[in-house]
Write a protein that holds these residues in place. Structure first.
Motif, PDB file in Angstrom:
ATOM      1  N   GLU A 225      31.071  -4.535  30.436  1.00  0.00           N
ATOM      2  CA  GLU A 225      32.127  -4.967  29.519  1.00  0.00           C
ATOM      3  C   GLU A 225      33.401  -4.152  29.715  1.00  0.00           C
ATOM      4  OE1 GLU A 225      31.604  -7.554  27.615  1.00  0.00           O
ATOM      5  OE2 GLU A 225      29.465  -7.698  28.120  1.00  0.00           O
ATOM      6  N   VAL A 226      33.248  -2.904  30.116  1.00  0.00           N
ATOM      7  CA  VAL A 226      34.398  -2.005  30.248  1.00  0.00           C
ATOM      8  C   VAL A 226      35.201  -2.292  31.507  1.00  0.00           C
ATOM      9  CG1 VAL A 226      35.097   0.399  30.567  1.00  0.00           C
ATOM     10  CG2 VAL A 226      33.331  -0.168  28.898  1.00  0.00           C
ATOM     11  N   ILE A 227      34.539  -2.565  32.618  1.00  0.00           N
ATOM     12  CA  ILE A 227      35.232  -2.731  33.901  1.00  0.00           C
ATOM     13  C   ILE A 227      36.319  -3.807  33.832  1.00  0.00           C
ATOM     14  CG2 ILE A 227      34.937  -3.460  36.310  1.00  0.00           C
ATOM     15  CD1 ILE A 227      32.230  -1.938  36.246  1.00  0.00           C
ATOM     16  N   PRO A 228      36.072  -5.002  33.287  1.00  0.00           N
ATOM     17  CA  PRO A 228      37.159  -5.993  33.197  1.00  0.00           C
ATOM     18  C   PRO A 228      38.343  -5.501  32.355  1.00  0.00           C
ATOM     19  CG  PRO A 228      35.041  -7.052  32.866  1.00  0.00           C
ATOM     20  CD  PRO A 228      34.785  -5.579  32.848  1.00  0.00           C
ATOM     21  N   LEU A 229      38.068  -4.745  31.293  1.00  0.00           N
ATOM     22  CA  LEU A 229      39.154  -4.238  30.454  1.00  0.00           C
ATOM     23  C   LEU A 229      40.084  -3.320  31.231  1.00  0.00           C
ATOM     24  CD1 LEU A 229      37.370  -3.376  27.072  1.00  0.00           C
ATOM     25  CD2 LEU A 229      38.809  -5.353  27.591  1.00  0.00           C
ATOM     26  N   CYS A 230      39.528  -2.596  32.212  1.00  0.00           N
ATOM     27  CA  CYS A 230      40.332  -1.667  33.004  1.00  0.00           C
ATOM     28  C   CYS A 230      41.403  -2.382  33.820  1.00  0.00           C
ATOM     29  CB  CYS A 230      39.440  -0.852  33.944  1.00  0.00           C
ATOM     30  SG  CYS A 230      38.320   0.268  33.087  1.00  0.00           S
ATOM     31  N   PHE A 231      41.189  -3.674  34.098  1.00  0.00           N
ATOM     32  CA  PHE A 231      42.167  -4.446  34.857  1.00  0.00           C
ATOM     33  C   PHE A 231      43.146  -5.179  33.944  1.00  0.00           C
ATOM     34  CE2 PHE A 231      38.594  -3.865  37.685  1.00  0.00           C
ATOM     35  CZ  PHE A 231      39.210  -3.558  38.893  1.00  0.00           C
ATOM     36  N   GLU A 232      42.860  -5.155  32.651  1.00  0.00           N
ATOM     37  CA  GLU A 232      43.720  -5.829  31.674  1.00  0.00           C
ATOM     38  C   GLU A 232      44.609  -4.860  30.922  1.00  0.00           C
ATOM     39  OE1 GLU A 232      40.994  -7.815  29.120  1.00  0.00           O
ATOM     40  OE2 GLU A 232      40.073  -8.987  30.737  1.00  0.00           O
ATOM     41  N   MET A 238      43.428   2.433  27.952  1.00  0.00           N
ATOM     42  CA  MET A 238      41.980   2.608  28.011  1.00  0.00           C
ATOM     43  C   MET A 238      41.568   3.982  27.481  1.00  0.00           C
ATOM     44  SD  MET A 238      40.489  -0.119  28.919  1.00  0.00           S
ATOM     45  CE  MET A 238      38.848   0.570  29.113  1.00  0.00           C
ATOM     46  N   THR A 239      42.354   4.999  27.809  1.00  0.00           N
ATOM     47  CA  THR A 239      42.068   6.339  27.297  1.00  0.00           C
ATOM     48  C   THR A 239      42.180   6.365  25.782  1.00  0.00           C
ATOM     49  OG1 THR A 239      42.868   7.356  29.347  1.00  0.00           O
ATOM     50  CG2 THR A 239      42.730   8.767  27.395  1.00  0.00           C
ATOM     51  N   ASP A 240      43.237   5.754  25.246  1.00  0.00           N
ATOM     52  CA  ASP A 240      43.407   5.700  23.788  1.00  0.00           C
ATOM     53  C   ASP A 240      42.275   4.921  23.136  1.00  0.00           C
ATOM     54  OD1 ASP A 240      45.712   7.170  23.943  1.00  0.00           O
ATOM     55  OD2 ASP A 240      47.075   5.476  23.679  1.00  0.00           O
ATOM     56  N   LEU A 241      41.850   3.834  23.784  1.00  0.00           N
ATOM     57  CA  LEU A 241      40.778   3.010  23.224  1.00  0.00           C
ATOM     58  C   LEU A 241      39.488   3.808  23.056  1.00  0.00           C
ATOM     59  CD1 LEU A 241      39.677   0.172  22.434  1.00  0.00           C
ATOM     60  CD2 LEU A 241      39.103  -0.135  24.857  1.00  0.00           C
ATOM     61  N   THR A 242      39.190   4.656  24.032  1.00  0.00           N
ATOM     62  CA  THR A 242      37.925   5.391  24.007  1.00  0.00           C
ATOM     63  C   THR A 242      38.031   6.746  23.319  1.00  0.00           C
ATOM     64  OG1 THR A 242      38.386   6.278  26.221  1.00  0.00           O
ATOM     65  CG2 THR A 242      37.063   4.262  26.084  1.00  0.00           C
ATOM     66  N   ARG A 243      39.236   7.326  23.265  1.00  0.00           N
ATOM     67  CA  ARG A 243      39.382   8.688  22.744  1.00  0.00           C
ATOM     68  C   ARG A 243      40.035   8.761  21.363  1.00  0.00           C
ATOM     69  NH1 ARG A 243      36.228  12.075  24.978  1.00  0.00           N
ATOM     70  NH2 ARG A 243      37.652  13.846  24.681  1.00  0.00           N
TER      71      ARG A 243
END
Length: 365
Positions: A225-232, A238-243
């Motif tokens: 699920e995470v890999i596609p988000l990295c391209f969007e 992505m850092t803010d989303l997880t941290r």
């Protein structure tokens, strides 16, 4: 022997100060700053003069002068892997924190501020130390393997507080030395990490990058699920989303677990389910780490801000008490832990180490 110790803990918008004599807190102060105070500096270490000036002003107001401290200890910053315990602050350490930190973080200022204060307010023999920085690495080699050859699991977590509460529980509850105890500890708050301690060594650690989620951090996520988000999204997004925007923030828009717990008590089924999931993940991580010790666990500890929550702690205890006795140490005792660490050096119970930037193999275990 005199042991007048000042602890310094720099945070994102604050600097905490605490003065101890013989482990007794005498004075404390939290210097706070506005976002505008901090935003003008491009790099963390550029804040040194500003923060040092504020510290000096407060100490002078408290009638502190040259010769007031026997040791000054700062929060350890994002150094390369180091051993547990005390390190003398020297030029090599400061150069690394200034120019090659693992990450930009306010704690990187701890060493430099400690050295500056030691020089300005310490005795002739006063030294500056750091103690148990977040990058303490005593992991067994088998724990480093990730499953991808180019990625090594890292030991980064709430080491200062986790080791301090392990020592406390071993001495006060188990009535045996930390160096003879097998313990599992989970620190859960804004960020989370859990670690396993075998005979005084922290041999494995699960951070909130890969395991339990917290009030702000996502914890481990399904890679498919995470890999596609990295391209969007951008790297920062992505850092803010997880941290910053993960955990309770993602589900409820707040990092205050008390608000979410109140929702659950008032019948909000989603709040109840997410809090149960948080306790479930804490317990599951503890169970995972129990296998590292072959189930031979003397005690389980939960600490950090969420250890104040009876809702969370009761659920964690229900799932883990079959492994070992469960103890709760709410909050963080970082200022005391820093001072106790420096005092162990002063009284000869522990020897301060010298930082070596590229020498993980030389780490003493």
């Amino acid at each position: 022997m005199a042991d007048r110790i000042l602890s310094i803990n720099p945070g994102a918008t604050s600097t905490k100060l605490a003065y101890f004599e013989h482990d007794e807190l005498i004075l404390s102060k939290e210097l706070t700053y506005s976002y505008d105070d901090i935003a003008k500096y491009d790099f963390i270490m550029d804040q040194y003069d500003f923060r040092f000036r504020e510290i000096t002003m407060w100490l002078t107001e408290q009638n502190m002068t040259k010769g007031s401290f026997d040791a000054v200890v700062g929060r350890g910053g994002l150094l390369p892997p180091v051993n547990a315990g005390a390190y003398i602050v020297d030029d090599a350490m400061i150069d690394c924190l200034k120019h090659r930190p693992v990450l930009q973080h306010a704690s990187n200022l701890g060493a430099t501020l400690a050295k500056g204060v030691a020089q300005a307010f310490g005795t002739l023999d006063c030294k500056a130390y750091i103690y148990d920085p977040v990058t303490v690495d005593q992991m067994d080699d088998v724990a480093r393997i990730s499953g991808v050859a180019d990625i090594e699991r890292k030991s980064i977590g709430h080491v200062l507080n986790m080791r301090a509460v392990c020592m406390k529980i071993a001495e006060e509850k188990l009535q045996k030395p930390y160096e003879e105890s097998n313990l599992i500890v989970a620190h859960v708050g804004g960020g989370s990490s859990a670690s396993v301690h075998k005979n005084g060594r922290m041999i494995d650690l699960v951070s909130d990058d890969e395991g339990l989620f917290s009030t702000e951090r996502s914890g481990g996520l399904p890679l498919k699920e995470v890999i596609p988000l990295c391209f969007e999204r951008t790297k920062k997004e992505m850092t803010d989303l997880t941290r910053k925007k993960g955990g309770l923030v993602s589900y409820f828009g707040t990092n205050d677990a008390r608000i979410v717990e109140e929702k659950a008590k008032n019948g909000d089924e989603k709040a109840k389910l997410v809090l149960e999931a948080m306790a479930y993940q804490i317990a599951k991580t503890i169970g995972e780490l129990a296998t590292v010790l072959y189930g031979k666990v003397d005690g389980i500890i939960m600490t950090g801000g969420l250890a104040y929550s009876e809702f969370i702690t009761s659920l964690v205890k229900d799932r883990t008490s079959f492994i070992a006795p469960v103890f709760f140490v709410p909050g963080e005792a970082e200022m005391v832990a820093l001072a106790k660490g420096a005092r162990r050096v002063l009284v000869g119970q522990e020897k301060a180490q010298v930082f070596k930037e590229h020498d993980r193999k030389a780490i003493v275990v």
